[in-house]
Design a protein around this motif. Structure first.
Motif, mmCIF file in Angstrom:
data_model
loop_
_atom_site.group_PDB
_atom_site.id
_atom_site.type_symbol
_atom_site.label_atom_id
_atom_site.label_comp_id
_atom_site.label_asym_id
_atom_site.label_seq_id
_atom_site.Cartn_x
_atom_site.Cartn_y
_atom_site.Cartn_z
ATOM 1 N N LEU A 75 -3.210 -0.811 -13.077
ATOM 2 C CA LEU A 75 -3.169 -2.139 -13.482
ATOM 3 C C LEU A 75 -1.848 -2.883 -13.624
ATOM 4 O O LEU A 75 -1.676 -4.032 -13.382
ATOM 5 N N VAL A 76 -0.704 -2.008 -13.763
ATOM 6 C CA VAL A 76 0.388 -2.755 -13.767
ATOM 7 C C VAL A 76 1.214 -2.848 -12.460
ATOM 8 O O VAL A 76 2.137 -3.545 -12.459
ATOM 9 N N TYR A 77 0.555 -2.403 -11.478
ATOM 10 C CA TYR A 77 1.078 -2.287 -10.087
ATOM 11 C C TYR A 77 1.639 -3.550 -9.603
ATOM 12 O O TYR A 77 2.669 -3.848 -9.341
ATOM 13 N N PRO A 78 0.787 -4.658 -9.498
ATOM 14 C CA PRO A 78 1.273 -6.056 -9.275
ATOM 15 C C PRO A 78 2.643 -6.482 -9.922
ATOM 16 O O PRO A 78 3.345 -7.127 -9.205
ATOM 17 N N LEU A 79 2.497 -6.321 -11.218
ATOM 18 C CA LEU A 79 3.657 -6.685 -11.933
ATOM 19 C C LEU A 79 4.953 -5.766 -11.190
ATOM 20 O O LEU A 79 5.898 -6.148 -11.239
ATOM 21 N N VAL A 123 0.852 -1.101 0.063
ATOM 22 C CA VAL A 123 -0.014 -0.105 -0.027
ATOM 23 C C VAL A 123 0.755 1.318 -0.036
ATOM 24 O O VAL A 123 0.641 2.119 -0.643
ATOM 25 N N ILE A 124 1.959 1.297 0.937
ATOM 26 C CA ILE A 124 2.538 2.430 1.036
ATOM 27 C C ILE A 124 3.514 2.861 -0.059
ATOM 28 O O ILE A 124 3.896 3.889 -0.366
ATOM 29 N N VAL A 125 3.858 1.958 -0.837
ATOM 30 C CA VAL A 125 4.823 1.944 -1.842
ATOM 31 C C VAL A 125 4.042 2.605 -3.119
ATOM 32 O O VAL A 125 4.688 3.369 -3.991
ATOM 33 N N PHE A 126 2.860 2.451 -3.473
ATOM 34 C CA PHE A 126 1.975 2.773 -4.420
ATOM 35 C C PHE A 126 2.001 4.243 -4.856
ATOM 36 O O PHE A 126 2.378 4.468 -6.029
ATOM 37 N N SER A 143 18.598 -13.031 -19.061
ATOM 38 C CA SER A 143 18.394 -11.690 -18.455
ATOM 39 C C SER A 143 16.855 -11.155 -18.296
ATOM 40 O O SER A 143 16.687 -10.023 -18.060
ATOM 41 N N LYS A 144 16.142 -12.166 -18.477
ATOM 42 C CA LYS A 144 14.709 -11.717 -18.533
ATOM 43 C C LYS A 144 14.434 -10.949 -17.161
ATOM 44 O O LYS A 144 13.771 -9.856 -17.458
ATOM 45 N N PRO A 145 14.985 -11.530 -15.982
ATOM 46 C CA PRO A 145 14.414 -10.723 -14.794
ATOM 47 C C PRO A 145 14.928 -9.168 -14.858
ATOM 48 O O PRO A 145 14.054 -8.501 -14.369
ATOM 49 N N VAL A 146 16.182 -8.959 -14.988
ATOM 50 C CA VAL A 146 16.712 -7.617 -15.102
ATOM 51 C C VAL A 146 16.011 -6.727 -16.098
ATOM 52 O O VAL A 146 15.626 -5.451 -15.881
ATOM 53 N N LEU A 147 15.847 -7.378 -17.172
ATOM 54 C CA LEU A 147 15.049 -6.745 -18.230
ATOM 55 C C LEU A 147 13.653 -6.350 -17.955
ATOM 56 O O LEU A 147 13.224 -5.188 -18.160
ATOM 57 N N ALA A 148 13.127 -7.385 -17.282
ATOM 58 C CA ALA A 148 11.704 -6.965 -16.660
ATOM 59 C C ALA A 148 11.786 -5.645 -15.966
ATOM 60 O O ALA A 148 10.612 -4.844 -15.794
ATOM 61 N N ALA A 149 12.428 -5.913 -14.989
ATOM 62 C CA ALA A 149 12.616 -4.996 -13.893
ATOM 63 C C ALA A 149 13.049 -3.532 -14.302
ATOM 64 O O ALA A 149 12.050 -2.834 -14.011
ATOM 65 N N LEU A 150 13.920 -3.616 -15.349
ATOM 66 C CA LEU A 150 14.195 -2.298 -15.696
ATOM 67 C C LEU A 150 13.263 -1.603 -16.638
ATOM 68 O O LEU A 150 13.080 -0.430 -16.550
ATOM 69 N N GLY A 151 12.689 -2.687 -17.216
ATOM 70 C CA GLY A 151 11.597 -2.194 -18.416
ATOM 71 C C GLY A 151 10.384 -1.467 -17.812
ATOM 72 O O GLY A 151 10.259 -0.226 -18.163
ATOM 73 N N LEU A 152 10.223 -2.248 -16.536
ATOM 74 C CA LEU A 152 9.071 -1.476 -15.865
ATOM 75 C C LEU A 152 9.505 0.007 -15.060
ATOM 76 O O LEU A 152 8.532 0.632 -15.469
#
Lengths: 334, 292
Positions: free
Chosen positions: B272-276, A146-149, B191-200
């Motif tokens: 919408l993208v937040y969970p990712l 929540v707080i990071v959002f 490198s998928k993890p780091v690409l995904a993280a940085l991409g986001l």
């Protein structure tokens, strides 16, 4: 079994290719050394090719503008080429330091940054320590989520949220004030509230994200230290005070020093969204003033001079803070 | 954690409550904005709303979704975000990959060139003048190409590449693969993890940016969502066409529910993208934090 890479390593460590090569005047040996370099480059051509793109990018988009700061020493008139403009030395710099507005912007920047250091620096640390005390991992993760959002939401959106609360005509706070019998207050145009609005909305946006960073540091403390302390009968407060805090002290100091070196940055998007003429005395920061003078008024030389001043001081600050951190940490940050 | 005793004392109650309050303080403003966006203008003016809409009306959202200007702004933001992020990832990983090869000659000097850009920059005006010289003002390229390469992220990726096991690369090189093949067929899939993280990170950065698009995009039809949003929020009239009171007008007076509806619409992609983001972001932060 010899790996190709071992053989390659052998090749590159040949005297002919290292920097300690002895140059001989005899043409034969000299030619061999030169063609060895060319051979090397050809062998690694793809790597150099791949690197050339980002390298080209920074040469164009970072280094050319760096050179472009030279116009702060010129009387640059838009439309002219740089080479035609007359050299006026430090005249622009004299002008900006005599400018009341520039000094005001500098002052505002320093004050706002100092407020941020004082008020917003402790919040994520305390939050991280508190989160660390939570048993239930779902609750911990949930609160973090929540707080990071707000970190991911743009300043324009947060400006809209601030508006919904503090708007002079129908903001929620004013509705409450009116219902209590007070007069409405135009928070966003009152100089005495502006800096506080900046700082506290900044805290609201970033404390969550920052606390996650501190939490990572806290979580990396060796568990056996705690176990030893428990055996010695330490309660949780004592554990925090004598183990957690000293262990993360280094992290805190480093982050603080880095924050200090960024003191000339008071936040551009945030201030730009909320700034209005009524509060420009207290709210105009270096960045917004550079924007105003440069891109709104077109005084390129003058605003570049301000920008160069800011970059130069920033450079000095970050070099100094890097040196400090080196002393603390034993190694450099970069 | 082994350090916790099983008893739950007074401090814990305070702690849980305090943290809960932090959560409420974080979430409530969004809830309030949502509430306002869902009420009819008349109900809003009467005042007194603070938790939930007493009467729901989708009027404001209808105006927002029917507006061509909002759509063009959305399009602009999408174009800049997609193209910008793609370029970010491509150029950053190119630099990071080659720079992770410590034995490549010239790497040290070139690395210093990159690192210097973290300490000192030309500033706002020279960059703008450069874009002007390149005839990129008022084009999407000016925005897309601003900040494509950031040395900090190169360092993050470089650390990642350096920590990949060298054996796979070496095996491929022995089998005769060229450096490019190694990069594309071996390194990138790993490198998928780091690409995904940085991409986001990159994508969110582009989506939320206000200043850079604002200075480079002069034509209204190129404005991004953030620019349009700011205009709607802080100006009394705006280019949004439509009617809230049953009367069509060219530039309507912008009222609170309309403002808040636009805010909500702007938040939706991020939400919408937040969970990712959560998943990759925390990982990315840990990599960065451990570095520090």
């Amino acid at each position: 079994m010899y790996l190709k890479s071992d053989i390659l390593k052998g090749v590159t460590s040949m005297p002919a290719l290292t920097s300690e090569k002895k140059l001989s005047t005899a043409n034969g040996i000299y030619k061999t050394q030169k063609s060895n370099i060319l051979k090397y480059i050809w062998k690694k051509r793809f790597l150099y090719l791949i690197l050339s793109f980002p390298l080209l990018y920074i040469l164009i988009f970072y280094y050319i503008p760096m050179y472009g700061t030279i116009i702060s020493f010129l009387n640059y008139i838009p439309g002219q080429s740089i080479f035609e403009s007359e050299w006026i030395g430090f005249k622009n710099f004299e002008m900006i330091f005599q400018s009341r507005l520039f000094i005001g912007a500098l002052r505002n920047t320093l004050i706002i940054s100092s407020y941020r250091l004082i008020f917003s620096f402790p919040v994520p640390i305390i939050t991280a320590l508190l989160l660390n005390e939570v048993f239930n991992k779902y609750y911990k993760k949930g609160i973090q989520t929540v707080i990071v959002f707000p970190h991911f939401v743009s300043w324009v959106i947060i400006g809209g949220i601030i508006l919904s609360f503090l708007s002079a005509s129908d903001g929620l706070v004013n509705q409450i004030l009116v219902s209590l019998g007070h007069e409405k207050i135009s928070f966003l145009t009152e100089p005495k509230y502006f800096r506080l609005i900046l700082v506290f909305s900044g805290i609201w946006k970033e404390f969550g994200m920052s606390s996650v960073i501190y939490l990572a540091a806290v979580s990396s403390v060796d568990v056996s230290l705690y176990e030893a302390a428990i055996i010695d009968g330490a309660n949780r407060w004592q554990q925090t005070r004598y183990i957690t805090l000293p262990e993360i002290k280094e992290t805190i100091v480093i982050i603080f020093i880095l924050a200090l070196s960024g003191i000339l940055n008071a936040g551009l998007d945030q201030v730009l969204v909320l700034l209005n003429p009524m509060v420009s005395d207290v709210g105009e920061t270096l960045d917004t003033y550079v924007y105003k003078v440069g891109l709104t008024s077109g005084k390129f030389s003058l605003s570049t001079a301000m920008g160069l001043f800011k970059s130069a001081v920033g450079f000095f600050l970050i070099i100094t803070s890097n040196a400090f951190i080196k002393r603390i940490n034993g190694k450099s940050l970069f | 954690m082994a350090r916790f005793r099983k008893k739950f004392n007074l401090f814990d109650i305070f702690n849980y409550v305090f943290l809960f309050l932090m959560g409420i303080i974080t979430l409530y403003p969004f809830l309030y904005v949502l509430t306002i966006s869902l009420v009819p203008q008349g109900v809003y003016l009467k005042g007194g709303l603070f938790l939930y809409p007493t009467e729901i009306s989708l009027e404001a959202y209808k105006v927002v979704f029917n507006d061509r200007f909002v759509y063009s702004a959305l399009m602009s933001s999408v174009i800049i975000t997609v193209a910008g992020t793609a370029l970010n990832l491509i150029l950053t990983s190119m630099a990071a990959y080659v720079l992770s090869k410590n034995d490549l000659k010239g790497n040290k000097i070139i690395m210093r060139l990159f690192i210097f850009t973290m300490y000192f920059s030309g500033g706002m005006i020279p960059s703008y003048l450069l874009m002007n010289q390149l005839h990129l003002i008022d084009t999407y390229w000016a925005v897309i190409l601003s900040g494509t390469v950031s040395t900090y992220y190169i360092l993050v990726m470089r650390t990642f590449f350096a920590n990949l096991p060298a054996s796979m690369e070496e095996a491929a090189l022995i089998d005769g693969a060229s450096d490019i093949t190694v990069l594309v067929k071996i390194i990138l899939p790993l490198s998928k993890p780091v690409l995904a993280a940085l991409g986001l990170f990159f994508a969110v950065g582009h989506w939320n940016s206000y200043f850079t698009p604002m200075i480079y995009l002069n034509s209204r039809n190129k404005w991004t969502l953030q620019i349009v949003l700011r205009e709607i929020l802080f100006e009394t009239t705006s280019s949004i066409k439509g009617d809230m009171d049953g009367v069509a007008s060219e530039g309507i007076k912008v009222v609170a529910p309309l403002r808040m509806a636009t805010v909500i619409v702007s938040i939706i992609p991020i939400a919408l993208v937040y969970p990712l983001l959560q998943k990759h972001f925390v990982k990315g932060v840990l990599i960065g934090a451990v570095k520090a």
